[in-house]
Design an enzyme around this catalytic site. Structure first.
Site, PDB file in Angstrom:
ATOM      1  N   PHE A 163      82.445  71.318  57.804  1.00 45.17           N
ATOM      2  CA  PHE A 163      82.611  70.212  58.743  1.00 45.17           C
ATOM      3  C   PHE A 163      84.102  70.191  59.102  1.00 45.17           C
ATOM      4  O   PHE A 163      84.953  70.289  58.217  1.00 45.17           O
ATOM      5  CB  PHE A 163      82.193  68.916  58.032  1.00 45.17           C
ATOM      6  CG  PHE A 163      82.193  67.700  58.914  1.00 45.17           C
ATOM      7  CD1 PHE A 163      81.099  67.403  59.701  1.00 45.17           C
ATOM      8  CD2 PHE A 163      83.277  66.847  58.939  1.00 45.17           C
ATOM      9  CE1 PHE A 163      81.093  66.270  60.505  1.00 45.17           C
ATOM     10  CE2 PHE A 163      83.281  65.717  59.740  1.00 45.17           C
ATOM     11  CZ  PHE A 163      82.181  65.436  60.528  1.00 45.17           C
ATOM     12  N   ASP A 232      82.832  69.182  48.277  1.00 42.31           N
ATOM     13  CA  ASP A 232      82.497  68.087  49.179  1.00 42.31           C
ATOM     14  C   ASP A 232      80.977  67.875  49.095  1.00 42.31           C
ATOM     15  O   ASP A 232      80.206  68.778  49.408  1.00 42.31           O
ATOM     16  CB  ASP A 232      82.925  68.459  50.604  1.00 42.31           C
ATOM     17  CG  ASP A 232      82.699  67.328  51.585  1.00 42.31           C
ATOM     18  OD1 ASP A 232      81.684  66.616  51.440  1.00 42.31           O
ATOM     19  OD2 ASP A 232      83.507  67.152  52.508  1.00 42.31           O
ATOM     20  N   TYR A 257      78.017  56.798  53.428  1.00 46.76           N
ATOM     21  CA  TYR A 257      77.210  56.226  54.519  1.00 46.76           C
ATOM     22  C   TYR A 257      76.055  57.123  54.936  1.00 46.76           C
ATOM     23  O   TYR A 257      75.326  56.796  55.843  1.00 46.76           O
ATOM     24  CB  TYR A 257      78.092  55.886  55.732  1.00 46.76           C
ATOM     25  CG  TYR A 257      79.025  56.976  56.178  1.00 46.76           C
ATOM     26  CD1 TYR A 257      78.569  58.070  56.892  1.00 46.76           C
ATOM     27  CD2 TYR A 257      80.382  56.905  55.871  1.00 46.76           C
ATOM     28  CE1 TYR A 257      79.428  59.076  57.294  1.00 46.76           C
ATOM     29  CE2 TYR A 257      81.259  57.910  56.270  1.00 46.76           C
ATOM     30  CZ  TYR A 257      80.770  58.993  56.982  1.00 46.76           C
ATOM     31  OH  TYR A 257      81.625  59.981  57.371  1.00 46.76           O
ATOM     32  N   LYS A 258      75.906  58.290  54.284  1.00 41.95           N
ATOM     33  CA  LYS A 258      74.787  59.173  54.608  1.00 41.95           C
ATOM     34  C   LYS A 258      73.620  58.836  53.661  1.00 41.95           C
ATOM     35  O   LYS A 258      73.029  57.781  53.799  1.00 41.95           O
ATOM     36  CB  LYS A 258      75.245  60.629  54.533  1.00 41.95           C
ATOM     37  CG  LYS A 258      76.252  60.949  55.653  1.00 41.95           C
ATOM     38  CD  LYS A 258      76.917  62.299  55.552  1.00 41.95           C
ATOM     39  CE  LYS A 258      77.929  62.477  56.684  1.00 41.95           C
ATOM     40  NZ  LYS A 258      78.898  63.546  56.440  1.00 41.95           N
ATOM     41  N   ARG A 406      69.056  68.794  64.512  1.00 35.97           N
ATOM     42  CA  ARG A 406      69.204  68.562  63.079  1.00 35.97           C
ATOM     43  C   ARG A 406      68.332  67.375  62.667  1.00 35.97           C
ATOM     44  O   ARG A 406      68.399  66.306  63.277  1.00 35.97           O
ATOM     45  CB  ARG A 406      70.679  68.256  62.814  1.00 35.97           C
ATOM     46  CG  ARG A 406      71.154  68.604  61.447  1.00 35.97           C
ATOM     47  CD  ARG A 406      72.642  68.338  61.324  1.00 35.97           C
ATOM     48  NE  ARG A 406      72.931  66.909  61.405  1.00 35.97           N
ATOM     49  CZ  ARG A 406      73.948  66.315  60.779  1.00 35.97           C
ATOM     50  NH1 ARG A 406      74.762  67.025  60.029  1.00 35.97           N
ATOM     51  NH2 ARG A 406      74.159  65.021  60.906  1.00 35.97           N
TER      52      ARG A 406
HETATM   53  C1  PLP Z   1      80.232  63.413  56.994  1.00 30.33           C
HETATM   54  C2  PLP Z   1      81.246  64.375  56.511  1.00 30.33           C
HETATM   55  C3  PLP Z   1      82.604  64.040  56.482  1.00 30.33           C
HETATM   56  C4  PLP Z   1      83.056  62.730  57.043  1.00 30.33           C
HETATM   57  O1  PLP Z   1      84.394  62.473  56.811  1.00 30.33           O
HETATM   58  P1  PLP Z   1      84.966  61.032  57.171  1.00 30.33           P
HETATM   59  O2  PLP Z   1      86.337  61.067  56.692  1.00 30.33           O
HETATM   60  O3  PLP Z   1      84.070  60.027  56.520  1.00 30.33           O
HETATM   61  O4  PLP Z   1      84.861  60.867  58.652  1.00 30.33           O
HETATM   62  C5  PLP Z   1      83.487  64.947  55.936  1.00 30.33           C
HETATM   63  N1  PLP Z   1      83.070  66.133  55.454  1.00 30.33           N
HETATM   64  C6  PLP Z   1      81.773  66.496  55.492  1.00 30.33           C
HETATM   65  C7  PLP Z   1      81.346  67.807  54.925  1.00 30.33           C
HETATM   66  C8  PLP Z   1      80.835  65.631  56.020  1.00 30.33           C
HETATM   67  O5  PLP Z   1      79.555  65.984  56.062  1.00 30.33           O
END
Ligand code: PLP
Length: 432
Positions: A163, A232, A257-258, A406
């Site tokens: 990401f 992560d 939040y997921k 997705r």
């Molecule tokens: C959702 C997600 C994020 C989100 O990062 P924020 O700092 O909360 O915006 C980061 N890394 C991964 C792999 C994600 O899936």
């Protein structure tokens, strides 16, 4: 010949009838939408609004500043970290909640490089990993950032498929610590590790394809090279067992939040393995991670334990919404969640295969359970448009550029009937 649509609907009904987690759905605010976007924003647990209203009206409104003590605001980051701990296989005392995932990636990665170089603890190499002995060029000097690899540890490896935010932050962390950044697909990491690798930042599951990476194997490989493993967990915490302690993960971050349903922008978390906490040297030391936060002293002295990962005043409203949301996990086994997640994604793929004419979509989701997270990614022409039409018809997933549909499967509230309907509507859209 029997109608596959009828057969699969009957099958969905049977699977829902024998699903031990089916009762959980009633604990969420949902409508007749098929919600397959819980891997982006988890649904609202029904009891949360009332709890948040109490935090606002009573704790803030009436108790005001007394709430830092009386309502447990001050200790919320560690307390809520301990609520998340069992969901990711961590013993208490190793997780703090706060800040965003992006910020925690920064803290974890810079701290990992410092740990790999033996900083923060008098320059002693980490006794915890056998592989550390082989480091070349140790000179016992302090672990100041920006040194040009005098320790022989001047490389950060990052998941090239990550990401984007993790990649951006890894680039900055590398620059700040005088490391070179090596982006690699996770499978290529073991062969690339060397005595110069300080830290590896990996995603437990690929956000785009849903591919699950080998956390135990890649962590062991990093350790064998004397490097630290930073994971992560954004796409796995709350969806499948992670086993942080069991697999000896050094540092981990994740959002809430997921799959943890903490609400939009709810704070993330940082895991620091217990043996590393004494030497965890945060690049963002704030008064909340000070040994005596109310001593108001000019010099920084780190607190003990996981709360070294704190920075400033916690975002209490979001944090306490998350704390309330975590109640839905009471009595839920992560193994049962995983079993249902795999059954759901298997069933959805089976429905897609039965309904969608050959060649219109291509699954990017690994067939093998050991390599599958809790989502299905389908490559499809005009995916952005197709997702727009799915949403219009009450099937909510998301689109990831350039061509991926997705679908996230959150076992606490998605049913087999949802999976069947999503595949059926997708086929109707693609056929028209
Ligand atoms: C959702 C997600 C994020 C989100 O990062 P924020 O700092 O909360 O915006 C980061 N890394 C991964 C792999 C994600 O899936």
């Amino acid at each position: 010949m029997s109608d596959p649509r009828f057969d699969l609907r009957v099958r969905a009904k049977a699977l829902d009838a024998e699903d031990g987690l089916a009762v959980k759905r009633a604990e969420f605010v949902l409508d007749d939408t098929v919600y397959l976007d819980g891997n982006s924003l988890g649904a609202l647990p029904a009891h949360v609004p009332e709890r948040v209203a109490d935090v606002v009206s009573r704790q803030w409104g009436r108790l005001r500043i007394r709430s830092w003590d009386e309502s447990g605001w001050w200790t919320a980051p560690e307390r809520i970290g301990d609520r998340i701990a069992p969901l990711v296989g961590a013993a208490p005392g190793q997780i703090v909640v706060g800040d965003s995932t992006s910020v925690n990636v920064f803290k974890a990665l810079v701290a990992a490089v410092r740990l790999a170089r033996g900083a923060g603890g008098g320059g002693e190499p980490d006794a915890g990993h056998g592989g550390r002995d082989g480091r070349d060029g140790r000179d016992g000097r302090d672990g100041r950032d920006g040194r040009d690899g005098r320790d022989g540890r001047d490389e950060i490896i990052v998941d090239a498929t990550t990401f984007p935010t993790d990649g951006y932050i890894a680039e900055s962390a590398a620059r700040l610590t005088g490391c070179r950044l090596t982006p690699l697909a996770p499978a290529e990491v073991p062969a690339a590790l060397s005595s110069r690798t300080a830290a590896v930042l990996l995603n437990h599951a690929d956000y785009r394809t849903g591919r699950l990476h080998d956390l135990p194997g890649l962590t062991a490989a990093a350790h064998a090279a004397g490097a630290l493993a930073v994971w992560d967990l954004c796409h796995t915490a709350g969806a499948l067992p992670v086993g942080l302690d069991e697999h000896g993960v050094d540092l981990a971050v994740g959002c809430t939040y997921k799959y943890l349903n903490g609400g939009p922008g709810s704070p993330a978390y940082l895991y620091v393995r217990e043996e590393l906490q004494d030497r965890f040297d945060s690049p963002l030391p704030g008064w909340n991670s000070h040994a005596e936060p109310f001593g108001m002293r000019p010099g920084f002295e780190a607190a003990d334990g996981a709360l070294r990962g704190r920075v400033g005043t916690p975002d209490i409203l979001s944090m306490l919404a998350l704390e309330a949301a975590l109640d839905v996990w009471d009595g839920v086994s992560v193994d049962a969640v995983r079993a249902k997640s795999l059954a759901l994604t298997d069933f959805f793929l089976r429905c897609v295969e039965a309904y969608v004419p050959t060649g219109l979509v291509e699954s990017l989701t690994p067939e093998a359970h050991a390599e599958r997270g809790s989502q299905v990614a389908l490559r499809c022409e005009g995916a952005g448009d197709v997702m727009g039409r799915l949403i219009e018809r009450g099937v909510v997933g998301d689109f990831r550029a350039p061509d991926v549909l997705r679908f996230g499967f959150t076992p606490l509230y998605v049913s087999f009937a949802d999976a069947e309907r999503a595949a059926r509507v997708l086929a109707e859209i693609l056929e028209s």
